[in-house]
Design an enzyme around this catalytic site. Structure first.
Site, PDB file in Angstrom:
ATOM      1  N   ALA A 196      22.911  30.267  -8.637  1.00  0.00           N
ATOM      2  CA  ALA A 196      21.611  30.567  -8.032  1.00  0.00           C
ATOM      3  C   ALA A 196      21.828  31.730  -7.073  1.00  0.00           C
ATOM      4  CB  ALA A 196      21.101  29.342  -7.288  1.00  0.00           C
ATOM      5  N   GLY A 249      24.734  27.234 -10.475  1.00  0.00           N
ATOM      6  CA  GLY A 249      23.549  27.155 -11.327  1.00  0.00           C
ATOM      7  C   GLY A 249      23.784  27.767 -12.709  1.00  0.00           C
ATOM      8  N   GLU A 283      25.287  25.122 -14.669  1.00  0.00           N
ATOM      9  CA  GLU A 283      24.243  24.106 -14.896  1.00  0.00           C
ATOM     10  C   GLU A 283      23.272  24.538 -15.994  1.00  0.00           C
ATOM     11  OE1 GLU A 283      23.191  23.988 -10.717  1.00  0.00           O
ATOM     12  OE2 GLU A 283      23.885  21.923 -10.580  1.00  0.00           O
ATOM     13  N   GLU A 301      29.624  25.216  -5.333  1.00  0.00           N
ATOM     14  CA  GLU A 301      28.651  25.053  -4.243  1.00  0.00           C
ATOM     15  C   GLU A 301      29.296  24.512  -2.973  1.00  0.00           C
ATOM     16  OE1 GLU A 301      28.156  24.188  -7.433  1.00  0.00           O
ATOM     17  OE2 GLU A 301      26.105  24.647  -8.048  1.00  0.00           O
TER      18      GLU A 301
HETATM   19  C1  HXC Z   1      23.769  36.351  -5.098  1.00  0.00           C
HETATM   20  C2  HXC Z   1      25.698  37.215  -5.989  1.00  0.00           C
HETATM   21  C3  HXC Z   1      26.061  35.948  -6.493  1.00  0.00           C
HETATM   22  C4  HXC Z   1      25.169  34.859  -6.257  1.00  0.00           C
HETATM   23  C5  HXC Z   1      27.603  37.348  -7.019  1.00  0.00           C
HETATM   24  N1  HXC Z   1      26.679  38.045  -6.343  1.00  0.00           N
HETATM   25  N2  HXC Z   1      27.250  36.067  -7.118  1.00  0.00           N
HETATM   26  N3  HXC Z   1      24.558  37.405  -5.314  1.00  0.00           N
HETATM   27  N4  HXC Z   1      24.043  35.115  -5.571  1.00  0.00           N
HETATM   28  N5  HXC Z   1      25.394  33.632  -6.726  1.00  0.00           N
HETATM   29  C6  HXC Z   1      26.707  39.458  -6.019  1.00  0.00           C
HETATM   30  C7  HXC Z   1      27.672  39.779  -4.902  1.00  0.00           C
HETATM   31  O1  HXC Z   1      27.095  39.531  -3.658  1.00  0.00           O
HETATM   32  C8  HXC Z   1      27.926  41.254  -5.149  1.00  0.00           C
HETATM   33  O2  HXC Z   1      26.838  41.984  -4.658  1.00  0.00           O
HETATM   34  C9  HXC Z   1      27.891  41.359  -6.659  1.00  0.00           C
HETATM   35  O3  HXC Z   1      27.178  40.218  -7.127  1.00  0.00           O
HETATM   36  C10 HXC Z   1      29.287  41.326  -7.292  1.00  0.00           C
HETATM   37  O4  HXC Z   1      29.964  40.203  -6.804  1.00  0.00           O
HETATM   38  P1  HXC Z   1      31.437  40.259  -6.176  1.00  0.00           P
HETATM   39  O5  HXC Z   1      31.600  39.036  -5.369  1.00  0.00           O
HETATM   40  O6  HXC Z   1      31.654  41.556  -5.501  1.00  0.00           O
HETATM   41  O7  HXC Z   1      32.299  40.206  -7.515  1.00  0.00           O
HETATM   42  P2  HXC Z   1      33.768  39.627  -7.709  1.00  0.00           P
HETATM   43  O8  HXC Z   1      34.644  39.993  -6.537  1.00  0.00           O
HETATM   44  O9  HXC Z   1      34.188  40.033  -9.075  1.00  0.00           O
HETATM   45  O10 HXC Z   1      33.622  38.047  -7.638  1.00  0.00           O
HETATM   46  C11 HXC Z   1      32.897  37.345  -8.636  1.00  0.00           C
HETATM   47  C12 HXC Z   1      32.564  35.884  -8.172  1.00  0.00           C
HETATM   48  C13 HXC Z   1      31.862  35.954  -6.802  1.00  0.00           C
HETATM   49  C14 HXC Z   1      33.842  35.083  -8.089  1.00  0.00           C
HETATM   50  C15 HXC Z   1      31.675  35.299  -9.252  1.00  0.00           C
HETATM   51  O11 HXC Z   1      30.777  36.902  -6.897  1.00  0.00           O
HETATM   52  C16 HXC Z   1      31.311  34.637  -6.344  1.00  0.00           C
HETATM   53  O12 HXC Z   1      32.052  33.813  -5.879  1.00  0.00           O
HETATM   54  N6  HXC Z   1      29.983  34.481  -6.436  1.00  0.00           N
HETATM   55  C17 HXC Z   1      29.296  33.313  -5.942  1.00  0.00           C
HETATM   56  C18 HXC Z   1      29.560  32.126  -6.808  1.00  0.00           C
HETATM   57  C19 HXC Z   1      28.861  30.892  -6.280  1.00  0.00           C
HETATM   58  O13 HXC Z   1      29.159  30.426  -5.157  1.00  0.00           O
HETATM   59  N7  HXC Z   1      27.927  30.336  -7.053  1.00  0.00           N
HETATM   60  C20 HXC Z   1      27.188  29.175  -6.664  1.00  0.00           C
HETATM   61  C21 HXC Z   1      25.908  29.601  -6.028  1.00  0.00           C
HETATM   62  S1  HXC Z   1      25.024  28.200  -5.421  1.00  0.00           S
HETATM   63  P3  HXC Z   1      27.033  43.264  -3.670  1.00  0.00           P
HETATM   64  O14 HXC Z   1      25.644  43.634  -3.304  1.00  0.00           O
HETATM   65  O15 HXC Z   1      27.885  42.808  -2.549  1.00  0.00           O
HETATM   66  O16 HXC Z   1      27.727  44.261  -4.568  1.00  0.00           O
HETATM   67  C22 HXC Z   1      24.271  27.572  -6.765  1.00  0.00           C
HETATM   68  C23 HXC Z   1      23.476  26.360  -6.481  1.00  0.00           C
HETATM   69  C24 HXC Z   1      22.654  25.958  -7.643  1.00  0.00           C
HETATM   70  O17 HXC Z   1      24.359  28.051  -7.842  1.00  0.00           O
HETATM   71  C25 HXC Z   1      21.698  24.960  -7.160  1.00  0.00           C
HETATM   72  C26 HXC Z   1      20.711  24.523  -8.188  1.00  0.00           C
HETATM   73  C27 HXC Z   1      20.246  25.528  -9.090  1.00  0.00           C
END
Ligand code: HXC
Length: 258
Positions: free
Chosen positions: A65, A109, A112, A132
């Site tokens: 998400a 997400g 999911e 998460e």
């Molecule tokens: C918003 C995101 C994002 C996310 C990545 N980006 N994931 N933006 N929401 N979930 C953005 C980053 O901010 C960054 O933007 C760009 O995408 C590239 O990401 P990087 O982190 O620079 O890439 P990398 O170093 O290759 O790392 C990849 C990654 C990491 C390991 C996937 O991005 C990451 O950990 N993302 C979050 C994963 C996460 O926690 N997901 C769960 C979300 S909560 P900028 O602008 O800085 O370039 C969830 C809850 C669901 O899903 C609930 C019900 C639906």
């Protein structure tokens, strides 16, 4: 319909939806999810489409998400709008099969959404996880429930408690994905698989999906009775007659309803 966060294409009888927010690794913003819901509804209503494929990019199916969209919401906000339910469950209401073709990250997400599809084809680059917990929350769209049903309690619990990712091989061993294909072949293989499904008798396809899904919602005895009734009902279709005649006559079936 013009979409900003997804791309939609029809490949013969296959409806293809590609998540397309490359700068955010396909983070699932509310706009993206609303567009996904519309695209799914359009393919559901399109009689020419017999199966759908949902995919992302080489780097990410979806990294979860949209954290930046969620970060400042209050409890009152998320509770009042039932945040994340609206739009997200549309996938689970599709009657036509939806194949998730996953390369790269399928996190939070994203994992999911992949699990809401009917099965997951994984590229050898796929990585699945429920991170998460690392951002101070928990899965909110079935991660603790569907992942546990796919891979069992021990692995699901470890993944949800630590945020550890699973690579494609581990995901296949654990039963999360149906099979692994080389990344370069993922989309072709997903479309070929979807074409094969779309070539079957449509009522049989819909009944099969309904019946397999029933296994998650009922007792074994009730599920088997449900399956038996659907099986019986296929004998009322022309396609059952055609399929069995074609087998006996050593030819390919020409199903009427597809
Ligand atoms: C918003 C995101 C994002 C996310 C990545 N980006 N994931 N933006 N929401 N979930 C953005 C980053 O901010 C960054 O933007 C760009 O995408 C590239 O990401 P990087 O982190 O620079 O890439 P990398 O170093 O290759 O790392 C990849 C990654 C990491 C390991 C996937 O991005 C990451 O950990 N993302 C979050 C994963 C996460 O926690 N997901 C769960 C979300 S909560 P900028 O602008 O800085 O370039 C969830 C809850 C669901 O899903 C609930 C019900 C639906």
């Amino acid at each position: 319909m013009a979409y900003e966060c997804i791309e939609v294409d029809k490949r013969g009888p296959v409806g293809l939806i590609t998540l397309n927010r490359p700068k955010a690794l396909n983070a699932l913003s509310s706009q993206l999810m609303a567009e996904l819901g519309e695209a799914l509804a359009a393919f559901e209503a399109d009689d020419e489409v017999g199966c759908m494929v949902l995919t992302g990019s080489e780097k990410a199916f979806a990294a979860g998400a949209d954290i930046k969209e969620m970060q400042s919401k209050s409890f009152a906000d998320v509770f009042s709008e039932d945040f994340i339910t609206s739009g997200w469950e549309d996938l689970t209401r599709c009657r036509k099969p939806v194949i998730a073709a996953v390369a790269g990250y399928a996190l939070g997400g994203g994992c999911e959404v992949a699990m809401m599809c009917d099965f997951i084809l994984a590229a050898d680059t796929a990585k699945f996880g429920q991170p998460e917990i690392t951002i101070g929350t928990i899965p909110g769209s079935g991660g603790t429930q569907r992942l546990t049903r796919f891979v069992g309690k021990s692995k699901a619990m470890e993944m949800c408690l630590t945020g550890r990712m699973m690579d494609a091989e581990e995901a296949e061993r654990a039963g999360l994905v149906s099979r692994i294909v080389p990344a370069a072949e993922l989309l072709d293989e997903a479309i070929k698989t979807a074409e094969r499904i779309a070539g079957m008798s449509r009522p049989s396809v819909l009944m099969t999906k309904e019946s397999v899904n029933r296994a998650y919602e009922t007792t074994l005895a009730e599920g088997i009775k449900y399956e038996r009734r659907l099986f019986h009902s296929t004998f009322a279709t022309e396609d059952q007659k055609e399929g069995m005649s074609a087998f006996a006559e050593k030819r390919q079936p020409n199903f009427k309803h597809r």
